[in-house]
Design a protein around this motif. Sequence first.
Motif, mmCIF file in Angstrom:
data_model
loop_
_atom_site.group_PDB
_atom_site.id
_atom_site.type_symbol
_atom_site.label_atom_id
_atom_site.label_comp_id
_atom_site.label_asym_id
_atom_site.label_seq_id
_atom_site.Cartn_x
_atom_site.Cartn_y
_atom_site.Cartn_z
ATOM 1 N N ILE A 17 -3.296 -5.945 -10.807
ATOM 2 C CA ILE A 17 -3.805 -4.680 -11.297
ATOM 3 C C ILE A 17 -2.373 -4.120 -11.555
ATOM 4 O O ILE A 17 -1.486 -3.675 -10.738
ATOM 5 N N GLU A 18 -2.127 -3.701 -12.955
ATOM 6 C CA GLU A 18 -0.944 -3.041 -13.537
ATOM 7 C C GLU A 18 -1.161 -1.576 -13.634
ATOM 8 O O GLU A 18 -2.114 -1.301 -14.186
ATOM 9 N N LEU A 19 -0.060 -0.994 -13.403
ATOM 10 C CA LEU A 19 0.179 0.437 -13.942
ATOM 11 C C LEU A 19 1.389 0.635 -14.544
ATOM 12 O O LEU A 19 2.284 0.266 -14.098
ATOM 13 N N ILE A 20 1.273 1.253 -15.645
ATOM 14 C CA ILE A 20 2.273 1.610 -16.638
ATOM 15 C C ILE A 20 2.268 2.900 -17.203
ATOM 16 O O ILE A 20 1.398 3.651 -16.957
ATOM 17 N N CYS A 21 3.372 3.391 -16.945
ATOM 18 C CA CYS A 21 3.467 4.879 -17.613
ATOM 19 C C CYS A 21 4.604 5.077 -18.900
ATOM 20 O O CYS A 21 5.695 4.138 -19.153
ATOM 21 N N ARG A 22 3.987 5.426 -19.731
ATOM 22 C CA ARG A 22 4.498 5.465 -21.127
ATOM 23 C C ARG A 22 5.890 6.377 -21.393
ATOM 24 O O ARG A 22 6.379 6.457 -22.186
ATOM 25 N N PHE A 23 5.844 7.180 -20.369
ATOM 26 C CA PHE A 23 7.045 8.352 -20.327
ATOM 27 C C PHE A 23 8.154 8.040 -19.345
ATOM 28 O O PHE A 23 9.291 7.984 -19.960
ATOM 29 N N CYS A 24 7.847 7.421 -18.387
ATOM 30 C CA CYS A 24 9.176 7.067 -17.495
ATOM 31 C C CYS A 24 9.439 5.482 -17.504
ATOM 32 O O CYS A 24 10.393 5.178 -16.594
ATOM 33 N N ASP A 25 8.914 4.618 -18.131
ATOM 34 C CA ASP A 25 9.004 3.282 -17.997
ATOM 35 C C ASP A 25 8.604 2.690 -17.153
ATOM 36 O O ASP A 25 8.989 1.720 -16.531
ATOM 37 N N ARG A 26 7.734 3.401 -16.079
ATOM 38 C CA ARG A 26 7.281 2.786 -14.988
ATOM 39 C C ARG A 26 6.321 1.537 -15.013
ATOM 40 O O ARG A 26 5.435 1.839 -15.867
ATOM 41 N N HIS A 27 6.678 0.678 -14.383
ATOM 42 C CA HIS A 27 5.799 -0.550 -14.620
ATOM 43 C C HIS A 27 5.594 -1.325 -13.186
ATOM 44 O O HIS A 27 6.578 -1.814 -12.735
ATOM 45 N N CYS A 28 4.443 -1.236 -12.656
ATOM 46 C CA CYS A 28 4.366 -2.037 -11.308
ATOM 47 C C CYS A 28 3.017 -2.875 -11.316
ATOM 48 O O CYS A 28 2.182 -2.593 -12.161
ATOM 49 N N ALA A 29 3.015 -3.819 -10.553
ATOM 50 C CA ALA A 29 1.637 -4.917 -10.465
ATOM 51 C C ALA A 29 1.452 -5.071 -9.044
ATOM 52 O O ALA A 29 2.389 -5.206 -8.222
ATOM 53 N N HIS A 30 0.242 -4.955 -8.859
ATOM 54 C CA HIS A 30 -0.155 -5.180 -7.455
ATOM 55 C C HIS A 30 -1.466 -6.383 -7.448
ATOM 56 O O HIS A 30 -2.338 -6.218 -8.128
ATOM 57 N N GLU A 31 -1.430 -7.072 -6.350
ATOM 58 C CA GLU A 31 -2.412 -8.121 -6.451
ATOM 59 C C GLU A 31 -3.605 -7.091 -5.770
ATOM 60 O O GLU A 31 -3.787 -6.248 -5.080
ATOM 61 N N ARG A 32 -4.737 -7.530 -6.618
ATOM 62 C CA ARG A 32 -6.022 -6.636 -6.385
ATOM 63 C C ARG A 32 -6.475 -6.809 -4.899
ATOM 64 O O ARG A 32 -7.064 -5.826 -4.388
ATOM 65 N N ARG A 33 -6.425 -8.036 -4.295
ATOM 66 C CA ARG A 33 -6.848 -8.278 -2.935
ATOM 67 C C ARG A 33 -6.346 -7.449 -1.797
ATOM 68 O O ARG A 33 -6.688 -6.947 -0.981
ATOM 69 N N LEU A 34 -4.946 -7.239 -2.204
ATOM 70 C CA LEU A 34 -3.940 -6.328 -1.247
ATOM 71 C C LEU A 34 -4.597 -4.568 -1.617
ATOM 72 O O LEU A 34 -4.365 -4.195 -0.466
ATOM 73 N N LEU A 35 -4.844 -4.295 -2.773
ATOM 74 C CA LEU A 35 -5.308 -3.053 -2.936
ATOM 75 C C LEU A 35 -6.691 -2.833 -2.514
ATOM 76 O O LEU A 35 -6.916 -1.662 -1.723
ATOM 77 N N VAL A 36 -7.552 -3.781 -2.369
ATOM 78 C CA VAL A 36 -8.931 -3.808 -1.423
ATOM 79 C C VAL A 36 -8.522 -3.684 -0.213
ATOM 80 O O VAL A 36 -9.301 -2.753 0.454
ATOM 81 N N LYS A 37 -7.384 -4.479 0.236
ATOM 82 C CA LYS A 37 -7.358 -4.380 1.570
ATOM 83 C C LYS A 37 -6.942 -3.038 2.284
ATOM 84 O O LYS A 37 -7.155 -2.558 3.170
ATOM 85 N N ALA A 38 -6.218 -2.406 1.256
ATOM 86 C CA ALA A 38 -5.155 -1.115 1.659
ATOM 87 C C ALA A 38 -6.358 0.077 1.535
ATOM 88 O O ALA A 38 -6.371 1.011 2.074
ATOM 89 N N PHE A 39 -7.051 0.097 0.490
ATOM 90 C CA PHE A 39 -7.860 1.312 -0.027
ATOM 91 C C PHE A 39 -9.280 0.826 0.213
ATOM 92 O O PHE A 39 -9.962 2.060 0.148
ATOM 93 N N GLY A 40 -9.727 -0.061 0.099
ATOM 94 C CA GLY A 40 -11.368 -0.466 0.068
ATOM 95 C C GLY A 40 -11.682 -0.874 -1.406
ATOM 96 O O GLY A 40 -11.212 -0.175 -2.137
ATOM 97 N N ALA A 41 -12.647 -1.344 -1.621
ATOM 98 C CA ALA A 41 -13.149 -1.868 -2.858
ATOM 99 C C ALA A 41 -13.688 -0.757 -3.417
ATOM 100 O O ALA A 41 -13.732 -0.621 -4.667
#
Length: 82
Positions: A17-41
């Motif tokens: 899962i990628e998150l991109i910001c068009r203003f501050c040039d933020r770009h991060c990518a996280h494995e979906r399985r880790l996001l599910v583990k951290a926050f729940g599906a």
Amino acid sequence: MSHQPTTRLKDHKVPVIELICRFCDRHCAHERRLLVKAFGASVSFAEIRRRMAMGCERMQTSEGDRCGAHFPCLGNGLTDGN
């Protein structure tokens, strides 16, 4: 009153899962399985966005949310309800 469904992490099965910001040039990518583990599906993309963009000065302005962070996997630069 119309109800717009909230897109949740469980609705997208992409491995990264990628998150991109068009203003501050933020770009991060996280494995979906880790996001599910951290926050729940059932976590919404809006909640993930708020957490990932924490500290963005554009998130809380007098004119509302002006942060440009979005998830490309949702298409068209949508932020899911923001």
